[in-house]
Design a protein around this motif. Structure first.
Motif, PDB file in Angstrom:
ATOM      1  N   SER A  23      22.072  -4.882  22.803  1.00 38.91           N
ATOM      2  CA  SER A  23      22.827  -3.713  22.050  1.00 38.91           C
ATOM      3  C   SER A  23      24.083  -3.487  22.577  1.00 38.91           C
ATOM      4  O   SER A  23      25.037  -3.303  21.725  1.00 38.91           O
ATOM      5  CB  SER A  23      21.851  -2.443  22.260  1.00 38.91           C
ATOM      6  N   TRP A  39      16.700  -5.796  14.726  1.00 36.81           N
ATOM      7  CA  TRP A  39      18.180  -5.065  15.004  1.00 36.81           C
ATOM      8  C   TRP A  39      17.938  -3.548  14.703  1.00 36.81           C
ATOM      9  O   TRP A  39      19.107  -2.729  14.240  1.00 36.81           O
ATOM     10  CB  TRP A  39      19.369  -5.565  14.325  1.00 36.81           C
ATOM     11  N   GLY A  54      15.153   2.861  22.959  1.00 37.43           N
ATOM     12  CA  GLY A  54      14.944   1.932  23.920  1.00 37.43           C
ATOM     13  C   GLY A  54      14.229   2.807  25.009  1.00 37.43           C
ATOM     14  O   GLY A  54      13.396   2.489  25.649  1.00 37.43           O
ATOM     15  N   TYR A  74      17.039  -6.150  25.295  1.00 40.39           N
ATOM     16  CA  TYR A  74      17.214  -5.267  24.235  1.00 40.39           C
ATOM     17  C   TYR A  74      18.422  -4.501  24.570  1.00 40.39           C
ATOM     18  O   TYR A  74      19.617  -4.286  23.641  1.00 40.39           O
ATOM     19  CB  TYR A  74      16.343  -4.174  23.775  1.00 40.39           C
ATOM     20  N   HIS A  98      12.107  -7.402  28.581  1.00 43.25           N
ATOM     21  CA  HIS A  98      12.423  -7.179  27.194  1.00 43.25           C
ATOM     22  C   HIS A  98      13.331  -6.076  26.794  1.00 43.25           C
ATOM     23  O   HIS A  98      14.276  -6.075  26.083  1.00 43.25           O
ATOM     24  CB  HIS A  98      11.288  -6.973  26.322  1.00 43.25           C
ATOM     25  N   HIS A  99      12.968  -5.136  27.698  1.00 43.95           N
ATOM     26  CA  HIS A  99      13.884  -3.752  27.530  1.00 43.95           C
ATOM     27  C   HIS A  99      15.290  -4.205  28.037  1.00 43.95           C
ATOM     28  O   HIS A  99      16.175  -3.816  27.503  1.00 43.95           O
ATOM     29  CB  HIS A  99      13.353  -2.658  28.281  1.00 43.95           C
ATOM     30  N   ARG A 127      19.934   3.071  19.063  1.00 45.22           N
ATOM     31  CA  ARG A 127      19.408   2.013  20.092  1.00 45.22           C
ATOM     32  C   ARG A 127      19.137   2.490  21.476  1.00 45.22           C
ATOM     33  O   ARG A 127      17.816   2.212  22.011  1.00 45.22           O
ATOM     34  CB  ARG A 127      20.204   0.943  19.882  1.00 45.22           C
ATOM     35  N   PHE A 174      12.883  -6.783  20.963  1.00 43.49           N
ATOM     36  CA  PHE A 174      14.313  -7.050  21.228  1.00 43.49           C
ATOM     37  C   PHE A 174      15.123  -8.142  19.988  1.00 43.49           C
ATOM     38  O   PHE A 174      16.224  -8.205  20.025  1.00 43.49           O
ATOM     39  CB  PHE A 174      14.667  -7.532  22.528  1.00 43.49           C
TER      40      PHE A 174
END
Length: 150
Positions: free
Chosen positions: A75, A149, A134, A71, A67-68, A130, A146
């Motif tokens: 981004s 926004w 994170g 994300y 998920h990171h 962002r 993720f």
């Protein structure tokens, strides 16, 4: 959570933050030397971070790391797309104003330039936010949403 994948993603987050902060400070301090090597260095560091995130994304079995990395990559691509659109529209407007003899366009060219600069700095600040968010969530080994926004 695999500590190697976590550390690689931390390095990627830090690379992006360093380049974005340097780019923002470089612009805000008004350094006018058009150093192509510096621009290439920014781009190279950002691409290195992106490659690291994609490697971790496809190698990791951990859902939090996955998920990171999503994300992170989203981004990056939104940042790049929006920044490119802002600069393209601004340059297009400036070229239009220069190529025509319209006094209205010539008078508004200054304001459009200011608008483009301010908007591009806002998107850079959004991107830095962002990356910090994170990095903090990853450091705490927390999952990141993720799909949002914020």
């Amino acid at each position: 959570m695999n500590p190697t994948h976590k550390n690689i993603l931390i390095v990627a987050y830090i690379l992006e933050m360093i380049t974005a902060v340097c780019h923002l400070l470089w612009n805000l301090l008004g350094y006018k030397n058009n150093n192509d090597l510096l621009g290439i260095s920014y781009l190279a560091l950002m691409i290195m971070g992106l490659i690291l995130a994609y490697i971790v994304r496809f190698k990791s079995k951990d859902e939090v790391i996955y998920h990171h990395s999503i994300y992170y990559t989203r981004s990056f691509w939104v940042y790049l797309l929006v920044l490119t659109l802002i600069i393209s529209v601004g340059l297009g407007f400036i070229f239009l104003a220069v190529s025509t003899n319209s006094s209205i366009l010539h008078n508004s060219m200054f304001y459009m330039s200011i608008f483009v600069v301010v908007l591009s700095h806002i998107i850079i600040i959004w991107f830095i936010y962002r990356m910090i968010k994170g990095l903090v969530y990853l450091w705490r080994e927390q999952d990141i949403h993720f799909k949002s926004w914020k």
